[in-house]
Scaffold this motif. Structure first.
Motif, PDB file in Angstrom:
ATOM      1  N   ARG A  86       0.808  -1.225   0.000  1.00 13.61           N
ATOM      2  CA  ARG A  86       0.000   0.000   0.000  1.00 13.61           C
ATOM      3  C   ARG A  86       0.839   1.271   0.000  1.00 13.61           C
ATOM      4  NH1 ARG A  86      -4.094  -2.180   4.216  1.00 13.61           N
ATOM      5  NH2 ARG A  86      -2.273  -1.792   5.459  1.00 13.61           N
ATOM      6  N   ARG A  87       2.046   1.229   0.527  1.00 11.05           N
ATOM      7  CA  ARG A  87       2.876   2.435   0.510  1.00 11.05           C
ATOM      8  C   ARG A  87       3.173   2.883  -0.914  1.00 11.05           C
ATOM      9  NH1 ARG A  87       7.645   0.462   3.934  1.00 11.05           N
ATOM     10  NH2 ARG A  87       6.948  -1.412   2.924  1.00 11.05           N
ATOM     11  N   ASN A  88       3.151   1.968  -1.860  1.00 14.07           N
ATOM     12  CA  ASN A  88       3.413   2.305  -3.250  1.00 14.07           C
ATOM     13  C   ASN A  88       2.154   2.698  -4.004  1.00 14.07           C
ATOM     14  OD1 ASN A  88       6.121   1.686  -2.937  1.00 14.07           O
ATOM     15  ND2 ASN A  88       5.775  -0.465  -3.387  1.00 14.07           N
ATOM     16  N   VAL A  89       1.007   2.574  -3.381  1.00 18.70           N
ATOM     17  CA  VAL A  89      -0.249   2.823  -4.064  1.00 18.70           C
ATOM     18  C   VAL A  89      -0.752   4.245  -3.827  1.00 18.70           C
ATOM     19  CG1 VAL A  89      -2.644   2.046  -4.295  1.00 18.70           C
ATOM     20  CG2 VAL A  89      -0.835   0.383  -3.998  1.00 18.70           C
ATOM     21  N   LYS A 113       6.660  12.120 -12.221  1.00 24.37           N
ATOM     22  CA  LYS A 113       7.880  11.349 -12.468  1.00 24.37           C
ATOM     23  C   LYS A 113       8.963  12.301 -12.938  1.00 24.37           C
ATOM     24  CE  LYS A 113       7.587   7.356 -12.281  1.00 24.37           C
ATOM     25  NZ  LYS A 113       7.538   6.606 -11.059  1.00 24.37           N
ATOM     26  N   LYS A 114      10.069  12.300 -12.218  1.00 25.28           N
ATOM     27  CA  LYS A 114      11.222  13.136 -12.554  1.00 25.28           C
ATOM     28  C   LYS A 114      12.226  12.316 -13.346  1.00 25.28           C
ATOM     29  CE  LYS A 114      14.510  13.613  -9.752  1.00 25.28           C
ATOM     30  NZ  LYS A 114      15.432  13.781  -8.679  1.00 25.28           N
ATOM     31  N   GLY A 115      12.932  12.967 -14.246  1.00 31.12           N
ATOM     32  CA  GLY A 115      13.964  12.297 -15.031  1.00 31.12           C
ATOM     33  C   GLY A 115      13.516  12.128 -16.459  1.00 31.12           C
ATOM     34  N   ALA A 116      13.856  11.024 -17.039  1.00 26.38           N
ATOM     35  CA  ALA A 116      13.466  10.706 -18.416  1.00 26.38           C
ATOM     36  C   ALA A 116      12.629   9.439 -18.371  1.00 26.38           C
ATOM     37  CB  ALA A 116      14.702  10.527 -19.285  1.00 26.38           C
ATOM     38  N   PRO A 117      11.343   9.569 -18.025  1.00 26.15           N
ATOM     39  CA  PRO A 117      10.513   8.371 -17.867  1.00 26.15           C
ATOM     40  C   PRO A 117      10.407   7.559 -19.155  1.00 26.15           C
ATOM     41  CG  PRO A 117       9.287  10.349 -17.233  1.00 26.15           C
ATOM     42  CD  PRO A 117      10.592  10.785 -17.789  1.00 26.15           C
ATOM     43  N   THR A 118      10.422   6.262 -18.987  1.00 25.69           N
ATOM     44  CA  THR A 118      10.259   5.336 -20.100  1.00 25.69           C
ATOM     45  C   THR A 118       8.901   4.657 -19.962  1.00 25.69           C
ATOM     46  OG1 THR A 118      11.160   3.457 -18.904  1.00 25.69           O
ATOM     47  CG2 THR A 118      12.745   4.879 -20.067  1.00 25.69           C
ATOM     48  N   ASP A 119       8.576   3.796 -20.896  1.00 26.21           N
ATOM     49  CA  ASP A 119       7.318   3.063 -20.803  1.00 26.21           C
ATOM     50  C   ASP A 119       7.265   2.226 -19.528  1.00 26.21           C
ATOM     51  OD1 ASP A 119       9.348   1.453 -21.901  1.00 26.21           O
ATOM     52  OD2 ASP A 119       7.926   0.200 -22.981  1.00 26.21           O
ATOM     53  N   ILE A 120       8.406   1.752 -19.077  1.00 27.28           N
ATOM     54  CA  ILE A 120       8.459   0.964 -17.840  1.00 27.28           C
ATOM     55  C   ILE A 120       8.115   1.835 -16.632  1.00 27.28           C
ATOM     56  CG2 ILE A 120      10.006  -0.323 -16.300  1.00 27.28           C
ATOM     57  CD1 ILE A 120      11.444  -1.277 -18.901  1.00 27.28           C
ATOM     58  N   ASP A 121       8.452   3.126 -16.704  1.00 26.69           N
ATOM     59  CA  ASP A 121       8.103   4.065 -15.637  1.00 26.69           C
ATOM     60  C   ASP A 121       6.648   4.516 -15.732  1.00 26.69           C
ATOM     61  OD1 ASP A 121      10.823   4.188 -14.690  1.00 26.69           O
ATOM     62  OD2 ASP A 121      11.260   5.541 -16.364  1.00 26.69           O
ATOM     63  N   ARG A 122       6.206   4.797 -16.948  1.00 30.50           N
ATOM     64  CA  ARG A 122       4.855   5.343 -17.148  1.00 30.50           C
ATOM     65  C   ARG A 122       3.750   4.312 -16.927  1.00 30.50           C
ATOM     66  NH1 ARG A 122       7.391   7.343 -21.911  1.00 30.50           N
ATOM     67  NH2 ARG A 122       8.065   9.486 -21.565  1.00 30.50           N
ATOM     68  N   GLU A 123       3.963   3.102 -17.401  1.00 27.56           N
ATOM     69  CA  GLU A 123       2.907   2.083 -17.380  1.00 27.56           C
ATOM     70  C   GLU A 123       2.294   1.874 -15.992  1.00 27.56           C
ATOM     71  OE1 GLU A 123       0.249  -0.846 -18.748  1.00 27.56           O
ATOM     72  OE2 GLU A 123       1.498   0.488 -19.951  1.00 27.56           O
ATOM     73  N   PRO A 124       3.081   1.628 -14.937  1.00 26.49           N
ATOM     74  CA  PRO A 124       2.450   1.415 -13.628  1.00 26.49           C
ATOM     75  C   PRO A 124       1.742   2.667 -13.108  1.00 26.49           C
ATOM     76  CG  PRO A 124       4.845   1.180 -13.464  1.00 26.49           C
ATOM     77  CD  PRO A 124       4.524   1.394 -14.895  1.00 26.49           C
ATOM     78  N   ASP A 125       2.284   3.846 -13.407  1.00 23.44           N
ATOM     79  CA  ASP A 125       1.613   5.066 -12.957  1.00 23.44           C
ATOM     80  C   ASP A 125       0.300   5.270 -13.698  1.00 23.44           C
ATOM     81  OD1 ASP A 125       3.397   5.731 -10.978  1.00 23.44           O
ATOM     82  OD2 ASP A 125       4.521   7.161 -12.182  1.00 23.44           O
ATOM     83  N   TYR A 126       0.270   5.001 -14.995  1.00 24.68           N
ATOM     84  CA  TYR A 126      -0.988   5.088 -15.737  1.00 24.68           C
ATOM     85  C   TYR A 126      -2.008   4.104 -15.179  1.00 24.68           C
ATOM     86  CZ  TYR A 126       1.084   7.981 -19.492  1.00 24.68           C
ATOM     87  OH  TYR A 126       1.664   8.979 -20.217  1.00 24.68           O
ATOM     88  N   ARG A 127      -1.559   2.905 -14.871  1.00 24.99           N
ATOM     89  CA  ARG A 127      -2.465   1.902 -14.301  1.00 24.99           C
ATOM     90  C   ARG A 127      -2.970   2.347 -12.926  1.00 24.99           C
ATOM     91  NH1 ARG A 127      -3.054  -2.803 -16.626  1.00 24.99           N
ATOM     92  NH2 ARG A 127      -1.696  -3.423 -18.339  1.00 24.99           N
TER      93      ARG A 127
END
Length: 175
Positions: A86-89, A113-127
């Motif tokens: 839950r801390r990550n949610v 998201k700071k930096g140069a987000p990739t699909d691996i970074d974006r996907e869980p946040d979009y979900r």
């Protein structure tokens, strides 16, 4: 009951708050300060603007007052168990009326998201954002990405029950 606020009004206020942080706090933006600090400044800028709205609207950072079953659903259903902790949610920022839940009280959920987000970074946040839209009845969600070196921020808007954006491309709106 809180009066609903039009989606375009919410988006305009969020854009104004982000732009004001980029203008007034360049040290945070240019020196790669942690995204929690940047989001806290965005929340402060939002709260100044929300004071003019009727009702009790508030921007909160890392808000953790949700029902456990809802958080579990987001962690398992939307994140496929990868972030079941839950801390990550918890979202980076929400705009809500804390006197209740549901669509009359939940306007916006934001992940940054700071930096140069990739699909691996974006996907869980979009979900995660889609989960908050559906599980907690938020009107809309925003994914904010920025380079942490002074570049202009980009934002992607999500709405309930619409498939999330393509995570392989940067957020679509440059501020």
């Amino acid at each position: 009951m809180t009066a609903p606020v039009a989606d375009d009004v919410v988006r305009d206020v969020v854009r104004e708050a982000i732009r004001s942080v980029w203008k007034q706090c360049p040290d945070l933006i240019e020196h790669g300060v942690h995204e929690r600090t940047v989001v806290a400044h965005i929340a402060a800028a939002l709260n100044v603007r929300l004071e003019a709205w009727p009702g009790l609207w508030r921007a909160d950072v890392e808000y953790n007052r949700f029902h456990d079953r809802g958080l579990e659903a987001i962690g398992t259903k939307y994140l496929r168990g990868a972030a079941g902790d839950r801390r990550n949610v918890y979202p980076n920022l929400i705009v809500h009326d804390p006197r209740g839940g549901g669509p009359d009280h939940n306007l916006l959920v934001l992940e940054a998201k700071k930096g140069a987000p990739t699909d691996i970074d974006r996907e869980p946040d979009y979900r995660k954002l889609q989960g908050f839209l559906q599980q907690f009845d938020y009107h809309q969600a925003a994914f904010l990405e920025y380079d942490g070196t002074g570049g202009r921020p980009r934002i992607e808007w999500l709405v309930p029950f619409i498939s999330h954006p393509d995570p392989t491309t940067p957020a679509s709106e440059e501020l």
